[in-house]
Design a protein around this motif. Sequence first.
Motif, mmCIF file in Angstrom:
data_model
loop_
_atom_site.group_PDB
_atom_site.id
_atom_site.type_symbol
_atom_site.label_atom_id
_atom_site.label_comp_id
_atom_site.label_asym_id
_atom_site.label_seq_id
_atom_site.Cartn_x
_atom_site.Cartn_y
_atom_site.Cartn_z
ATOM 1 N N ARG B 220 0.832 -1.210 0.000
ATOM 2 C CA ARG B 220 0.000 0.000 0.000
ATOM 3 C C ARG B 220 0.866 1.259 0.000
ATOM 4 N NH1 ARG B 220 -5.012 2.148 1.326
ATOM 5 N NH2 ARG B 220 -4.795 4.118 2.442
ATOM 6 N N GLU B 221 1.902 1.254 0.837
ATOM 7 C CA GLU B 221 2.753 2.428 0.965
ATOM 8 C C GLU B 221 3.478 2.713 -0.353
ATOM 9 O OE1 GLU B 221 2.563 -0.163 3.092
ATOM 10 O OE2 GLU B 221 1.273 0.979 4.451
ATOM 11 N N GLU B 222 4.070 1.675 -0.928
ATOM 12 C CA GLU B 222 4.796 1.849 -2.191
ATOM 13 C C GLU B 222 3.875 2.347 -3.307
ATOM 14 O OE1 GLU B 222 8.327 -1.246 -2.971
ATOM 15 O OE2 GLU B 222 6.466 -2.208 -2.323
ATOM 16 N N ILE B 223 2.686 1.771 -3.357
ATOM 17 C CA ILE B 223 1.759 2.155 -4.436
ATOM 18 C C ILE B 223 1.335 3.617 -4.276
ATOM 19 C CG2 ILE B 223 -0.538 1.740 -5.434
ATOM 20 C CD1 ILE B 223 -0.131 -1.272 -4.639
ATOM 21 N N LEU B 224 1.010 3.991 -3.034
ATOM 22 C CA LEU B 224 0.557 5.367 -2.817
ATOM 23 C C LEU B 224 1.698 6.368 -3.007
ATOM 24 C CD1 LEU B 224 -1.906 4.960 0.214
ATOM 25 C CD2 LEU B 224 -2.445 5.238 -2.221
ATOM 26 N N ALA B 225 2.959 5.894 -2.922
ATOM 27 C CA ALA B 225 4.112 6.792 -3.076
ATOM 28 C C ALA B 225 4.560 6.950 -4.531
ATOM 29 C CB ALA B 225 5.271 6.277 -2.224
ATOM 30 N N LEU B 226 3.917 6.213 -5.436
ATOM 31 C CA LEU B 226 4.340 6.265 -6.851
ATOM 32 C C LEU B 226 4.221 7.680 -7.410
ATOM 33 C CD1 LEU B 226 2.672 2.991 -8.209
ATOM 34 C CD2 LEU B 226 5.144 3.470 -8.161
ATOM 35 N N ILE B 233 4.427 0.769 -14.720
ATOM 36 C CA ILE B 233 4.090 0.220 -13.401
ATOM 37 C C ILE B 233 3.068 -0.924 -13.494
ATOM 38 C CG2 ILE B 233 2.979 0.769 -11.175
ATOM 39 C CD1 ILE B 233 5.613 2.232 -11.494
ATOM 40 N N ILE B 234 3.309 -1.941 -12.687
ATOM 41 C CA ILE B 234 2.258 -2.912 -12.377
ATOM 42 C C ILE B 234 2.060 -2.857 -10.864
ATOM 43 C CG2 ILE B 234 1.547 -5.345 -12.394
ATOM 44 C CD1 ILE B 234 3.255 -5.746 -14.899
ATOM 45 N N ALA B 235 0.911 -2.300 -10.448
ATOM 46 C CA ALA B 235 0.638 -2.111 -9.019
ATOM 47 C C ALA B 235 -0.346 -3.177 -8.557
ATOM 48 C CB ALA B 235 0.063 -0.716 -8.778
ATOM 49 N N VAL B 236 0.132 -4.069 -7.704
ATOM 50 C CA VAL B 236 -0.668 -5.219 -7.295
ATOM 51 C C VAL B 236 -1.163 -5.029 -5.860
ATOM 52 C CG1 VAL B 236 -0.666 -7.720 -6.966
ATOM 53 C CG2 VAL B 236 0.701 -6.698 -8.802
ATOM 54 N N ASN B 237 -2.464 -5.205 -5.675
ATOM 55 C CA ASN B 237 -3.019 -5.086 -4.331
ATOM 56 C C ASN B 237 -2.290 -6.029 -3.365
ATOM 57 O OD1 ASN B 237 -5.142 -3.922 -2.646
ATOM 58 N ND2 ASN B 237 -5.931 -6.022 -2.480
ATOM 59 N N PRO B 238 -1.967 -5.562 -2.170
ATOM 60 C CA PRO B 238 -1.198 -6.378 -1.218
ATOM 61 C C PRO B 238 -1.847 -7.713 -0.862
ATOM 62 C CG PRO B 238 -1.260 -4.099 -0.505
ATOM 63 C CD PRO B 238 -2.192 -4.198 -1.665
ATOM 64 N N VAL B 239 -3.157 -7.803 -0.987
ATOM 65 C CA VAL B 239 -3.825 -9.080 -0.716
ATOM 66 C C VAL B 239 -4.523 -9.544 -1.991
ATOM 67 C CG1 VAL B 239 -5.529 -10.287 0.713
ATOM 68 C CG2 VAL B 239 -4.227 -8.375 1.673
ATOM 69 N N LEU B 240 -4.323 -10.799 -2.341
ATOM 70 C CA LEU B 240 -5.001 -11.357 -3.516
ATOM 71 C C LEU B 240 -5.716 -12.638 -3.120
ATOM 72 C CD1 LEU B 240 -2.214 -10.991 -6.269
ATOM 73 C CD2 LEU B 240 -4.148 -9.464 -5.836
ATOM 74 N N LYS B 264 -7.480 6.812 -8.342
ATOM 75 C CA LYS B 264 -6.937 8.130 -8.043
ATOM 76 C C LYS B 264 -5.435 8.166 -8.346
ATOM 77 C CE LYS B 264 -6.746 11.546 -4.326
ATOM 78 N NZ LYS B 264 -6.906 11.791 -2.880
ATOM 79 N N LYS B 265 -4.735 7.117 -7.919
ATOM 80 C CA LYS B 265 -3.295 7.056 -8.173
ATOM 81 C C LYS B 265 -3.016 6.991 -9.679
ATOM 82 C CE LYS B 265 -0.225 7.194 -5.981
ATOM 83 N NZ LYS B 265 0.713 8.361 -5.790
ATOM 84 N N ALA B 266 -3.801 6.190 -10.398
ATOM 85 C CA ALA B 266 -3.602 6.057 -11.852
ATOM 86 C C ALA B 266 -3.790 7.406 -12.537
ATOM 87 C CB ALA B 266 -4.577 5.028 -12.415
ATOM 88 N N ILE B 267 -4.792 8.159 -12.117
ATOM 89 C CA ILE B 267 -5.025 9.485 -12.707
ATOM 90 C C ILE B 267 -3.798 10.368 -12.495
ATOM 91 C CG2 ILE B 267 -6.389 11.611 -12.487
ATOM 92 C CD1 ILE B 267 -8.826 9.809 -11.821
ATOM 93 N N GLU B 268 -3.267 10.312 -11.283
ATOM 94 C CA GLU B 268 -2.089 11.124 -10.956
ATOM 95 C C GLU B 268 -0.901 10.735 -11.840
ATOM 96 O OE1 GLU B 268 -0.913 10.705 -6.834
ATOM 97 O OE2 GLU B 268 1.112 11.394 -7.335
ATOM 98 N N GLN B 309 -16.243 8.132 -9.091
ATOM 99 C CA GLN B 309 -16.253 9.468 -8.503
ATOM 100 C C GLN B 309 -14.895 10.149 -8.630
ATOM 101 O OE1 GLN B 309 -18.801 11.152 -7.725
ATOM 102 N NE2 GLN B 309 -17.697 12.923 -6.899
ATOM 103 N N GLU B 310 -13.796 9.372 -8.570
ATOM 104 C CA GLU B 310 -12.454 9.943 -8.758
ATOM 105 C C GLU B 310 -12.330 10.553 -10.155
ATOM 106 O OE1 GLU B 310 -10.198 10.382 -6.500
ATOM 107 O OE2 GLU B 310 -11.233 9.271 -4.921
ATOM 108 N N ALA B 311 -12.891 9.859 -11.131
ATOM 109 C CA ALA B 311 -12.847 10.379 -12.504
ATOM 110 C C ALA B 311 -13.718 11.627 -12.636
ATOM 111 C CB ALA B 311 -13.312 9.297 -13.488
ATOM 112 N N VAL B 312 -14.858 11.638 -11.942
ATOM 113 C CA VAL B 312 -15.735 12.808 -11.994
ATOM 114 C C VAL B 312 -15.006 14.029 -11.424
ATOM 115 C CG1 VAL B 312 -17.875 13.819 -11.079
ATOM 116 C CG2 VAL B 312 -17.873 11.462 -11.941
#
Lengths: 519, 519
Positions: B220-226, B233-240, B264-268, B309-312
């Motif tokens: 989570r931390e690494e993904i949010l810090a991108l 990037i391939i961002a994989v949820n910590p739990v699968l 939200k991260k992808a948009i950024e 909603q993030e896209a909106v």
Amino acid sequence: MKRHLKGIGVVMATMFLLCGAAWGASGQTTNNEWKGEQAKYVFMFIGDGMALQQVNAAEIYRGSGSVEGGNTTPSIKKLSFTQLPVQGMITTYSSNSFITDSAPAATSLASGYKTDNGVIGMDPGKTKKFTTIAQMARDKGQKVGILSSVSLNHATPASFYASVPSRNDYYGIALQMFDSNFDFFGGGGIHKAKGNKKEEPQPDAYEVASSKGYKIVRTREEILALKPDDGKIIAVNPVLDADSAMPYDIDRTDKELSLAEFTKKAIELLDNPKGFFMMVEGGKIDWACHANDAATAIQDTFAFADAVQEAVLFAEKHPNETLIVVVGDHETGGMSIGFAGTQYETFFNKIGFQKESYLAFDKRVADFRKNNAPDKASFDAFFPQITEVFGLTNLPADEAKTLEEKAKGGDKEAKKLLAMNLSELELQQLHDAFARSMKGEQERSKDEQTYLLYGGYEPLTVKTTHILNQKAGIGWTSYAHTGIPVPLFAMGVGAELFLGYYDNTDVAWKTMSISGVKN
Amino acid sequence: MKRHLKGIGVVMATMFLLCGAAWGASGQTTNNEWKGEQAKYVFMFIGDGMALQQVNAAEIYRGSGSVEGGNTTPSIKKLSFTQLPVQGMITTYSSNSFITDSAPAATSLASGYKTDNGVIGMDPGKTKKFTTIAQMARDKGQKVGILSSVSLNHATPASFYASVPSRNDYYGIALQMFDSNFDFFGGGGIHKAKGNKKEEPQPDAYEVASSKGYKIVRTREEILALKPDDGKIIAVNPVLDADSAMPYDIDRTDKELSLAEFTKKAIELLDNPKGFFMMVEGGKIDWACHANDAATAIQDTFAFADAVQEAVLFAEKHPNETLIVVVGDHETGGMSIGFAGTQYETFFNKIGFQKESYLAFDKRVADFRKNNAPDKASFDAFFPQITEVFGLTNLPADEAKTLEEKAKGGDKEAKKLLAMNLSELELQQLHDAFARSMKGEQERSKDEQTYLLYGGYEPLTVKTTHILNQKAGIGWTSYAHTGIPVPLFAMGVGAELFLGYYDNTDVAWKTMSISGVKN
């Protein structure tokens, strides 16, 4: 709104100002005020129990129903009304349930107000009477026609002229019908014309109607011969069922009129320089779906579409003066184009084998029951009628086995024969239902499991339509209505006001605004 | 078209000329050519298995789910995407079935062509490869993001970058994913990363991805810090889960990301002067509906709506450059807002009792089976977990009777307690399902009746969700997809092109035209 648009100039901006709010920009609100010129001729077609699944089932059947042995090239054929230029979606809930019945649903469409299930043309407190768009049109000097394939004092037509605390007060509704002074009623007859209770007979409603100046016309020839100067008319289909409704279209005989013929005649009678409001209900799509009988519902949907087509022909002659709105009032049956047993396949051709409505088949079951003692009634003796009416077969095991081998080798005829053959499980279910039907139980719905199986219908009939429908890939979840939003289709003056996702009450306000009848 | 309009001048006429054909005037055709300026930022949100019933169920639950004891004041609360200004309806059938699977459905949305069930990005003959809107955007120099709550090489995301004869070729799809050169993949992981067959292991797909220049990010931390300059990037949820998908949102833990956070991260990361194309799939609405688990499907629909909603929010900052399209790919489960047993009532508050997905509950059943021999496993010993997770109770007969009397007297607490109590029939069904679950049968779907009852799922779990759903008034007809048309919602540049009733292939052509990526 405008900010979401790329600037292609003032035209687009104006376009959004004109009809933007109707596109539902603000979520819960929709624009119900029409600022253009008004529609002189207004048609409201109500498909009772007709949601997207009923419409789509009819489109699939029309597009691929004749494909033998499956759906190798899926295609749909749109109906008259799904080709109209404007589509919307509406929520249908009543003031006391997400699942409405036809009384508050039609009240919303006719008057713009929600009420409780069972109530017609009044508020939930049952004190305040609503004014309907049909009454407003009459008061403005327009002609008014109310048509339905069910009885003319049933919930949907009644919601356009009556205010009663209970939809079951058929006789009271009929009296209000005769006081409406509307110009044309047509389709079914007057239900409970001798009063709501047999033990308390009232003056014959048809005679009351005559005394109020209505001419009752009851034969195909007389109805087709009606002329605009014939005065106020109640045109009753020559054949009626036990509920004073027109028979299902799948059972229609030559001596009767179709809903389209009634509609065409009504247009001829009502056409006048001041304009008209006409409501036409396809009322038995709902009834067939209550009974979980897809073949019958689809044929009644076609009959409804044919009636809409008559209005489209009229609109083409009066393009700048006509509005046509076609809408469902709720979904019935929880119908789906997909069943667990057939997984990712559908075989709509199979329902083409059905030759009669469930109601006509009920009569066969009742006759057999009457002629055979419960303990002597033989399933095997009755079975040929199941094959005759529904095409379902019970092939001898060895014959079925031979066919299965041929089918594996690609023999199309063998596949076709097997497609309609009953599985062991299905046969057992029919046996159980037959035994129950032969007992002629009256209170079928009392026990939970029995109600889930048969919904209070003739057990053998409902089990047979379930099996045929499921073989076609059609599933049902209820014998009542469901709460899913329904589609709306529109064309003509002001039609764009109907774009979007809004509530059934908005349909009334939009229509009143476009027709200019609201005071 | 124009002839159906009352003359309010050149503006209205021009309006119809601009987008008239998109309103479906000619029935089977729709206007797929956008003549305005182009959208630089394009979002396509796909709710897998999301038709009007799934959307409406979520709206009803949000509006009235907390109402205790029933639905005395029905109201819906619209979701982020049902408030978008434009609505349409689309047909979903594939080239060989009215009931599509996700492979041809997403292929239609991504490429504009129909294909057979099971096929991704190729024609039914499996020779011609289609080009997708995502590939076109990439080739035009835009950034591309593909997000899904299921695995990134599952049918829907795969249809935007891969061409394979079978959706089951997960490993082959993954290799095409790494060759796509798309900028961002996020959500689930790579399914079958070691090859399609255990006995034939292949080079680890994540290592192949790294060798192709992708950075794999797993916390989570690494993904949010991108940051935007972090490369591909391939961002994989910590739990699968076992299918390499994100867990159901109802089971989500703090260490994970929501689909909205991924979006939200992808948009950024993707925001850049040349624009982007982003596909975001809510993939497990479908999976929950396959399992006939409404509570889990509704929570995943909320998670999907939050992502939209993030896209909106982005679109509000880029109003003249952004297009958002939100669409279902097909319906799953034959869900309906209405069940035979509850007739005209719904009680959506009841599904609020459910605390875990069916999948999490499956684990409880499996653990109990592991710890108890089939002949010693006691239903009564397991039952408290049914109460804990689903709120269903089995009150002693005398206690139930006392409560029934209190309820008749208007005692609300008694009514509430009875509402979740199991009937005799329901208890019997749970007993039967429990016995079957304890046997741990592997081939549950072989026999027709067993398949109809449990659909190949853990018998006790599916029977429990069925009962809870039915008590709420939600019915199901299938464990597979169904063929009903699905709704589409849109906002922004060119959105009005999506008004009407058309085919899923049209969605691709419209989007390509509005984004201007088509050559």
